[in-house]
Design a protein around this motif. Structure first.
Motif, PDB file in Angstrom:
ATOM      1  N   ILE A 132       7.652  -5.319  -6.527  1.00 34.97           N
ATOM      2  CA  ILE A 132       6.587  -5.024  -5.564  1.00 34.97           C
ATOM      3  C   ILE A 132       5.955  -3.676  -5.893  1.00 34.97           C
ATOM      4  CG2 ILE A 132       6.118  -4.437  -3.142  1.00 34.97           C
ATOM      5  CD1 ILE A 132       8.286  -6.485  -2.366  1.00 34.97           C
ATOM      6  N   ALA A 189       2.205  -2.616  -7.498  1.00 35.93           N
ATOM      7  CA  ALA A 189       1.335  -1.704  -6.744  1.00 35.93           C
ATOM      8  C   ALA A 189       0.940  -0.485  -7.584  1.00 35.93           C
ATOM      9  CB  ALA A 189       2.032  -1.251  -5.460  1.00 35.93           C
ATOM     10  N   THR A 212       5.748  -8.422   0.411  1.00 34.82           N
ATOM     11  CA  THR A 212       4.940  -7.571  -0.450  1.00 34.82           C
ATOM     12  C   THR A 212       3.851  -6.899   0.367  1.00 34.82           C
ATOM     13  OG1 THR A 212       5.373  -8.968  -2.357  1.00 34.82           O
ATOM     14  CG2 THR A 212       3.424  -7.563  -2.476  1.00 34.82           C
ATOM     15  N   ARG A 213       3.176  -7.659   1.198  1.00 32.43           N
ATOM     16  CA  ARG A 213       2.090  -7.122   2.032  1.00 32.43           C
ATOM     17  C   ARG A 213       2.611  -6.019   2.956  1.00 32.43           C
ATOM     18  NH1 ARG A 213      -2.988  -6.956   2.020  1.00 32.43           N
ATOM     19  NH2 ARG A 213      -3.233  -9.126   1.518  1.00 32.43           N
ATOM     20  N   HIS A 226       3.285  -2.873   0.878  1.00 29.09           N
ATOM     21  CA  HIS A 226       2.006  -2.354   0.417  1.00 29.09           C
ATOM     22  C   HIS A 226       1.256  -1.656   1.558  1.00 29.09           C
ATOM     23  CE1 HIS A 226      -2.188  -2.519  -0.970  1.00 29.09           C
ATOM     24  NE2 HIS A 226      -1.658  -2.383  -2.178  1.00 29.09           N
ATOM     25  N   ASP A 227       1.142  -2.319   2.702  1.00 34.41           N
ATOM     26  CA  ASP A 227       0.431  -1.734   3.843  1.00 34.41           C
ATOM     27  C   ASP A 227       1.103  -0.456   4.330  1.00 34.41           C
ATOM     28  OD1 ASP A 227      -1.373  -3.814   3.661  1.00 34.41           O
ATOM     29  OD2 ASP A 227      -0.646  -4.864   5.461  1.00 34.41           O
ATOM     30  N   ARG A 286       0.253   2.313   1.839  1.00 32.79           N
ATOM     31  CA  ARG A 286      -1.159   2.715   1.961  1.00 32.79           C
ATOM     32  C   ARG A 286      -1.351   3.625   3.174  1.00 32.79           C
ATOM     33  NH1 ARG A 286      -4.750   1.704  -1.241  1.00 32.79           N
ATOM     34  NH2 ARG A 286      -6.439   2.021   0.213  1.00 32.79           N
ATOM     35  N   PRO A 341      -0.904   2.939  -3.239  1.00 35.82           N
ATOM     36  CA  PRO A 341      -0.733   1.817  -4.169  1.00 35.82           C
ATOM     37  C   PRO A 341      -2.067   1.205  -4.562  1.00 35.82           C
ATOM     38  CG  PRO A 341      -0.089   1.183  -1.940  1.00 35.82           C
ATOM     39  CD  PRO A 341      -0.366   2.652  -1.913  1.00 35.82           C
ATOM     40  N   LEU A 391      -3.384  -5.160  -4.063  1.00 35.96           N
ATOM     41  CA  LEU A 391      -2.464  -6.236  -4.400  1.00 35.96           C
ATOM     42  C   LEU A 391      -3.069  -7.170  -5.439  1.00 35.96           C
ATOM     43  CD1 LEU A 391      -1.090  -7.202  -0.882  1.00 35.96           C
ATOM     44  CD2 LEU A 391       0.165  -6.099  -2.725  1.00 35.96           C
TER      45      LEU A 391
END
Length: 116
Positions: A6, A10, A92-93, A96-97, A100, A109, A112
């Motif tokens: 992941i 990113a 993953t989301r 990532h969120d 960020r 990152p 996606l």
């Protein structure tokens, strides 16, 4: 997908270690180039994720700290003030969120590659 995957997707270069003691041992040589510590609470060895987070916060305050667990939720005071916690399982989301939102500009990152 595993966490290193992941983070690599990113745009982060990852250094993986087996346990908290190994992380503490490698930090002095690499801390200047580290943006993020992402660790599980439960790890083999004498240093768990909470201990590692407190060590990093006290010694390397520029490193963002994210601790994760699927079995343990931190009690007040178990994490340093600026550290955050993510419950497992995470997507993953979600990772990532979270990054960020938490990381400063220039260290966020990349978008996606597979937003599903």
């Amino acid at each position: 997908m595993d966490l290193a995957g992941i983070l690599s997707d990113a745009g982060f270069r990852c250094v993986e270690v087996d346990h908290g003691d190994a992380a503490r041992a490698m930090l002095p040589d690499h801390a200047e180039s580290i943006t993020l510590l992402f660790s599980d609470v439960e790890m083999p060895g004498g240093t768990n994720g909470f201990d590692l987070a407190h060590h990093v916060a006290a010694t390397y305050p520029w490193i963002e700290i994210v601790i994760a667990s699927g079995r343990i939720t931190p009690e007040p005071g178990e994490l340093p003030d600026h550290a955050t916690f993510i419950s497992k399982p995470f997507s993953t989301r979600m990772v990532h969120d979270h990054l960020r939102e938490r990381l400063p500009d220039g260290k966020k990152p990349e978008p996606l590659k597979n937003p599903m």
